[in-house]
Design a protein around this motif. Structure first.
Motif, PDB file in Angstrom:
ATOM      1  N   PRO B  80     -71.797 -37.630  -0.730  1.00  0.00           N
ATOM      2  CA  PRO B  80     -71.809 -36.216  -0.348  1.00  0.00           C
ATOM      3  C   PRO B  80     -72.845 -35.429  -1.151  1.00  0.00           C
ATOM      4  O   PRO B  80     -73.361 -35.922  -2.159  1.00  0.00           O
ATOM      5  N   THR B  81     -73.108 -34.210  -0.727  1.00  0.00           N
ATOM      6  CA  THR B  81     -73.986 -33.337  -1.508  1.00  0.00           C
ATOM      7  C   THR B  81     -73.197 -32.878  -2.721  1.00  0.00           C
ATOM      8  O   THR B  81     -72.193 -32.190  -2.593  1.00  0.00           O
ATOM      9  N   THR B  82     -73.619 -33.285  -3.861  1.00  0.00           N
ATOM     10  CA  THR B  82     -72.888 -32.928  -5.069  1.00  0.00           C
ATOM     11  C   THR B  82     -73.858 -32.356  -6.089  1.00  0.00           C
ATOM     12  O   THR B  82     -75.042 -32.677  -6.059  1.00  0.00           O
ATOM     13  N   TYR B  83     -73.323 -31.495  -6.974  1.00  0.00           N
ATOM     14  CA  TYR B  83     -74.235 -30.921  -7.961  1.00  0.00           C
ATOM     15  C   TYR B  83     -74.462 -31.836  -9.148  1.00  0.00           C
ATOM     16  O   TYR B  83     -75.231 -31.533 -10.018  1.00  0.00           O
ATOM     17  N   ASP B  84     -73.769 -32.947  -9.226  1.00  0.00           N
ATOM     18  CA  ASP B  84     -74.019 -33.875 -10.323  1.00  0.00           C
ATOM     19  C   ASP B  84     -73.869 -35.319  -9.845  1.00  0.00           C
ATOM     20  O   ASP B  84     -72.788 -35.896  -9.907  1.00  0.00           O
ATOM     21  N   ARG B  85     -74.952 -35.864  -9.348  1.00  0.00           N
ATOM     22  CA  ARG B  85     -74.903 -37.221  -8.801  1.00  0.00           C
ATOM     23  C   ARG B  85     -74.636 -38.258  -9.890  1.00  0.00           C
ATOM     24  O   ARG B  85     -73.965 -39.258  -9.654  1.00  0.00           O
ATOM     25  N   PHE B  86     -75.136 -38.002 -11.090  1.00  0.00           N
ATOM     26  CA  PHE B  86     -74.937 -38.954 -12.182  1.00  0.00           C
ATOM     27  C   PHE B  86     -73.434 -39.112 -12.480  1.00  0.00           C
ATOM     28  O   PHE B  86     -72.914 -40.225 -12.552  1.00  0.00           O
ATOM     29  N   CYS B  87     -72.747 -37.979 -12.620  1.00  0.00           N
ATOM     30  CA  CYS B  87     -71.310 -38.035 -12.923  1.00  0.00           C
ATOM     31  C   CYS B  87     -70.540 -38.651 -11.747  1.00  0.00           C
ATOM     32  O   CYS B  87     -69.577 -39.390 -11.948  1.00  0.00           O
ATOM     33  N   TYR B  88     -70.984 -38.323 -10.523  1.00  0.00           N
ATOM     34  CA  TYR B  88     -70.334 -38.869  -9.322  1.00  0.00           C
ATOM     35  C   TYR B  88     -70.400 -40.398  -9.319  1.00  0.00           C
ATOM     36  O   TYR B  88     -69.427 -41.081  -8.990  1.00  0.00           O
ATOM     37  N   ASN B  89     -71.563 -40.938  -9.709  1.00  0.00           N
ATOM     38  CA  ASN B  89     -71.722 -42.391  -9.726  1.00  0.00           C
ATOM     39  C   ASN B  89     -71.039 -43.038 -10.927  1.00  0.00           C
ATOM     40  O   ASN B  89     -70.625 -44.194 -10.873  1.00  0.00           O
ATOM     41  N   LEU B  90     -70.945 -42.285 -12.017  1.00  0.00           N
ATOM     42  CA  LEU B  90     -70.357 -42.845 -13.248  1.00  0.00           C
ATOM     43  C   LEU B  90     -68.821 -42.949 -13.152  1.00  0.00           C
ATOM     44  O   LEU B  90     -68.213 -43.874 -13.704  1.00  0.00           O
ATOM     45  N   ALA B 167     -64.465 -37.801 -11.316  1.00  0.00           N
ATOM     46  CA  ALA B 167     -64.560 -38.068  -9.866  1.00  0.00           C
ATOM     47  C   ALA B 167     -64.213 -36.802  -9.086  1.00  0.00           C
ATOM     48  O   ALA B 167     -64.929 -36.418  -8.156  1.00  0.00           O
ATOM     49  N   GLY B 168     -63.120 -36.156  -9.463  1.00  0.00           N
ATOM     50  CA  GLY B 168     -62.681 -34.960  -8.748  1.00  0.00           C
ATOM     51  C   GLY B 168     -63.637 -33.803  -8.917  1.00  0.00           C
ATOM     52  O   GLY B 168     -63.947 -33.081  -7.973  1.00  0.00           O
ATOM     53  N   TRP B 169     -64.157 -33.658 -10.132  1.00  0.00           N
ATOM     54  CA  TRP B 169     -65.041 -32.527 -10.436  1.00  0.00           C
ATOM     55  C   TRP B 169     -66.390 -32.675  -9.743  1.00  0.00           C
ATOM     56  O   TRP B 169     -66.918 -31.714  -9.188  1.00  0.00           O
ATOM     57  N   SER B 170     -66.951 -33.889  -9.767  1.00  0.00           N
ATOM     58  CA  SER B 170     -68.323 -34.071  -9.276  1.00  0.00           C
ATOM     59  C   SER B 170     -68.387 -34.231  -7.757  1.00  0.00           C
ATOM     60  O   SER B 170     -69.469 -34.228  -7.186  1.00  0.00           O
ATOM     61  N   SER B 176     -60.569 -32.964  -3.773  1.00  0.00           N
ATOM     62  CA  SER B 176     -60.856 -33.840  -4.910  1.00  0.00           C
ATOM     63  C   SER B 176     -60.522 -33.145  -6.217  1.00  0.00           C
ATOM     64  O   SER B 176     -59.909 -33.742  -7.116  1.00  0.00           O
ATOM     65  N   LEU B 177     -60.920 -31.867  -6.323  1.00  0.00           N
ATOM     66  CA  LEU B 177     -60.680 -31.130  -7.571  1.00  0.00           C
ATOM     67  C   LEU B 177     -59.181 -30.965  -7.814  1.00  0.00           C
ATOM     68  O   LEU B 177     -58.694 -31.163  -8.937  1.00  0.00           O
ATOM     69  N   LEU B 178     -58.435 -30.625  -6.752  1.00  0.00           N
ATOM     70  CA  LEU B 178     -56.979 -30.486  -6.902  1.00  0.00           C
ATOM     71  C   LEU B 178     -56.350 -31.824  -7.292  1.00  0.00           C
ATOM     72  O   LEU B 178     -55.464 -31.888  -8.151  1.00  0.00           O
ATOM     73  N   GLY B 179     -56.837 -32.885  -6.662  1.00  0.00           N
ATOM     74  CA  GLY B 179     -56.331 -34.227  -6.988  1.00  0.00           C
ATOM     75  C   GLY B 179     -56.601 -34.584  -8.437  1.00  0.00           C
ATOM     76  O   GLY B 179     -55.741 -35.117  -9.132  1.00  0.00           O
ATOM     77  N   TYR B 270     -65.334 -40.571  -1.874  1.00  0.00           N
ATOM     78  CA  TYR B 270     -65.926 -41.874  -2.199  1.00  0.00           C
ATOM     79  C   TYR B 270     -65.747 -42.827  -1.034  1.00  0.00           C
ATOM     80  O   TYR B 270     -64.717 -42.808  -0.358  1.00  0.00           O
ATOM     81  N   SER B 271     -66.760 -43.666  -0.819  1.00  0.00           N
ATOM     82  CA  SER B 271     -66.647 -44.679   0.227  1.00  0.00           C
ATOM     83  C   SER B 271     -67.232 -45.994  -0.285  1.00  0.00           C
ATOM     84  O   SER B 271     -67.701 -46.061  -1.423  1.00  0.00           O
ATOM     85  N   ALA B 272     -67.153 -47.019   0.540  1.00  0.00           N
ATOM     86  CA  ALA B 272     -67.692 -48.353   0.225  1.00  0.00           C
ATOM     87  C   ALA B 272     -67.132 -48.866  -1.111  1.00  0.00           C
ATOM     88  O   ALA B 272     -65.966 -48.640  -1.416  1.00  0.00           O
ATOM     89  N   MET B 273     -67.967 -49.502  -1.899  1.00  0.00           N
ATOM     90  CA  MET B 273     -67.450 -50.189  -3.095  1.00  0.00           C
ATOM     91  C   MET B 273     -67.061 -49.224  -4.206  1.00  0.00           C
ATOM     92  O   MET B 273     -66.300 -49.588  -5.100  1.00  0.00           O
ATOM     93  N   LYS B 274     -67.582 -47.978  -4.132  1.00  0.00           N
ATOM     94  CA  LYS B 274     -67.155 -47.010  -5.162  1.00  0.00           C
ATOM     95  C   LYS B 274     -65.677 -46.688  -4.957  1.00  0.00           C
ATOM     96  O   LYS B 274     -64.910 -46.627  -5.915  1.00  0.00           O
ATOM     97  N   MET B 275     -65.283 -46.507  -3.685  1.00  0.00           N
ATOM     98  CA  MET B 275     -63.864 -46.314  -3.404  1.00  0.00           C
ATOM     99  C   MET B 275     -63.111 -47.601  -3.748  1.00  0.00           C
ATOM    100  O   MET B 275     -62.001 -47.569  -4.280  1.00  0.00           O
TER     101      MET B 275
END
Lengths: 166, 387
Positions: B80-90, B167-170, B176-179, B270-275
């Protein structure tokens, strides 16, 4: 081998320290701080102080940093003040940092030489040894540190309250 | 030196294979149990066709785990369009790696003397080179032997929370954030009760070393019962089990990812192997929690009255066994116990309804925590008075 690991984690710790200070995005700075804590734990483990390494992760990463990251998660992401690359105080800060580094360098040079422990830390510092040393020699220092922390927290709370009152 | 490295590499390989293998098995167990509870046949659509024949090898649906893995590896990795791709992937890595690390301190067998491993095979020409290579070296069967193993469990399991929050924040998504907020609050809340239950156990056993705890459980209580943690600290067992399920965010504590309210909670985006990593970490956590339950409360790798030398029965009779046979029995015992404990955890999912979030928090802070504190006070009192 132990020496190489020690050097590696020391360099990593320095790198993360620099990142904590230079990164403007709060979450990334917090993550760098997590990296720094883990690097420090690895340094303690390399020196044979497994107990200190475990406490480093348990207290700082597992408790303190979790709360920091939790708080940052709840920050208003529309506040983009962190995107300003340099603040007006960047130059004075760099000057003070250089002075501190120079003072540390001079201080280290004037200190008497300390015997270097054997590679790998020799006998590991077990939990029972840690407990005995802590309860016999360091309990007062620990209590003193907690009181100082409490004073710091109260001061921070008072400052925030003062600020919010205008 | 090379011998030590070799043995530890074998232990690490075994630990990883053990966790991934059982996690895959548990995905099948979950499907099968859900089918049984819902009166369906279930988990029988995946098969391998034997080449050049029309024979389909269904094997009770065991290939579903492999199909899951293949699907997640081959699916589109939508970001997704996220403001922090690094944290999203980490985030998926921060959630999955600590779970794997916890297993490093759990002993999965007794003392291994590799030089004696082929002693029971009737070919001395095979046994002698092994004996020459390893000599009389002996190894405790665990990846990392630390004298405060139980603290390592608490320390490393706490790191996983950061992955969930990240994960929820990024993800840049309100679900996601509520989760993530729900997950972090829940994990922090139940970790305290879990820690108190473990401290009661430490007071009972008088050690922080997981190996010593297993050895303690080889003793005999009231002339017949093994001194397993479940008999010595039954309340701590219930507290630990409840808190561990809540930590793993499984039913009835699966509020952070409950599909009726939050789609999939903190890993909605998250989708594919990240999920897949999030899902895998959940199932590996079942393995790790089961291994901890077995080690702390169910006698670890030992059967009742089994020691490193063989069986020592309460009536004084002994049955000495060769060392390789004892090692094999211990590893097998540990595996079977972990599988049974895991199946029990999965059974809970299909038996209990989900809490409401306020109920979950009230249960954690107003019921579980005081109970854990009371248990600790009672344990200290009993220990102090030598009752």
């Amino acid at each position: 081998m132990g020496g190489v690991m020690l050097l590696f984690f020391s360099l990593l710790a320095v790198l993360f320290t620099v990142l904590v200070i230079t990164l403007r995005q709060p979450m990334r700075a917090a993550l760098s701080l997590v990296g720094l804590m883990v690097s420090l734990a690895a340094i303690y483990a390399c020196l044979g102080a497994h107990v200190v390494a475990i406490f480093q992760v348990l207290i700082y990463v597992g408790a303190v940093m979790v709360f920091m990251v939790y708080t940052i998660m709840l920050l208003d992401d529309r506040d983009t003040s962190y995107r300003q690359v340099f603040s007006r105080l960047a130059l004075p800060a760099a000057a003070v940092a250089s002075l501190v580094a120079a003072a540390l360098w001079l201080l280290l040079g004037s200190l008497p030489s300390v015997p270097v422990p054997a590679e790998g830390g020799g006998v590991s510092f077990t939990f029972s040894a840690f407990s005995v040393a802590f309860m016999r020699h360091y309990w007062f220092h620990f209590e003193l540190a907690t009181v100082l922390l409490l004073v710091g927290i109260i001061a921070a709370w008072a400052a925030i309250k003062e600020g919010s009152n205008g | 030196m090379i011998q030590d490295l070799l043995i530890h590499l074998v232990f690490m390989g075994y630990a990883i294979a053990f966790m991934l293998g059982l996690a895959t098995l548990f995905t099948w167990v979950e499907r099968k149990q859900s089918a049984i509870m819902a009166d369906r046949i279930g988990a029988n659509r995946c098969y391998i066709r034997i080449p050049f024949t029309d024979i389909k090898l269904v094997a009770w649906g065991l290939f579903h785990g492999i199909a899951d893995g293949a699907k997640m590896l081959l699916k589109e990795n939508f970001t997704p369009t996220t403001y922090d791709r690094f944290c999203y992937n980490l985030a998926p890595w921060l959630a999955a790696v600590p779970v794997l690390l916890v297993f490093a301190v759990i002993p999965f067998g007794g003392t291994l003397v590799p030089g004696n491993l082929l002693d029971i095979v009737p070919f001395p020409h095979l046994a002698q080179p092994l004996k020459d290579f390893f000599g009389a070296r002996s190894y405790q069967m665990q990846v990392a032997r630390l004298d405060a193993g139980i603290l390592v469990v608490l320390a490393i399991s706490g790191v996983g929370i950061i992955g969930t929050i990240l994960a929820g924040w990024s993800s840049n998504n309100k679900f996601s954030l509520l989760g993530a907020a729900r997950a972090a609050s829940q994990m922090i809340s139940y970790e305290i009760s879990m820690g108190l239950a473990l401290i009661s156990l430490v007071v009972t056993y008088g050690t922080l070393d997981l190996n010593e705890m297993v050895r303690y459980q080889s003793g005999i209580l009231y002339g017949a019962l093994p001194t397993w943690g479940i008999f010595m600290q039954p309340l701590a067992f219930l507290l630990f089990l409840t808190a561990a399920i809540a930590e793993n965010k499984r039913v009835p504590f699966d509020l952070p990812e409950c599909e009726s309210e939050l789609v999939a909670g903190y890993f909605t985006e998250y989708s594919a192997m990240k999920m897949g990593l999030f899902m895998l970490s959940e199932f590996i956590e079942i393995v790790v929690v089961s291994a901890l339950l077995v080690t702390l409360f169910l006698g670890g790798y030992n059967l009742p009255w089994l020691t490193d030398a063989g069986f020592a029965f309460p009536n004084g009779a002994t049955w000495a066994m060769p060392q390789p046979a004892v090692v094999l029995l211990q590893v097998l015992t540990f595996t079977v116990k972990v599988v049974l404990a895991g199946c029990f955890q999965i059974q809970i999912r299909w038996s209990l309804p989900r809490f409401r979030y306020d109920q979950l928090m009230r249960f954690g802070w107003k019921f579980l925590l005081p109970l854990a504190a009371l248990n600790l006070v009672a344990t200290v009192f009993v220990r102090w008075m030598n009752l």
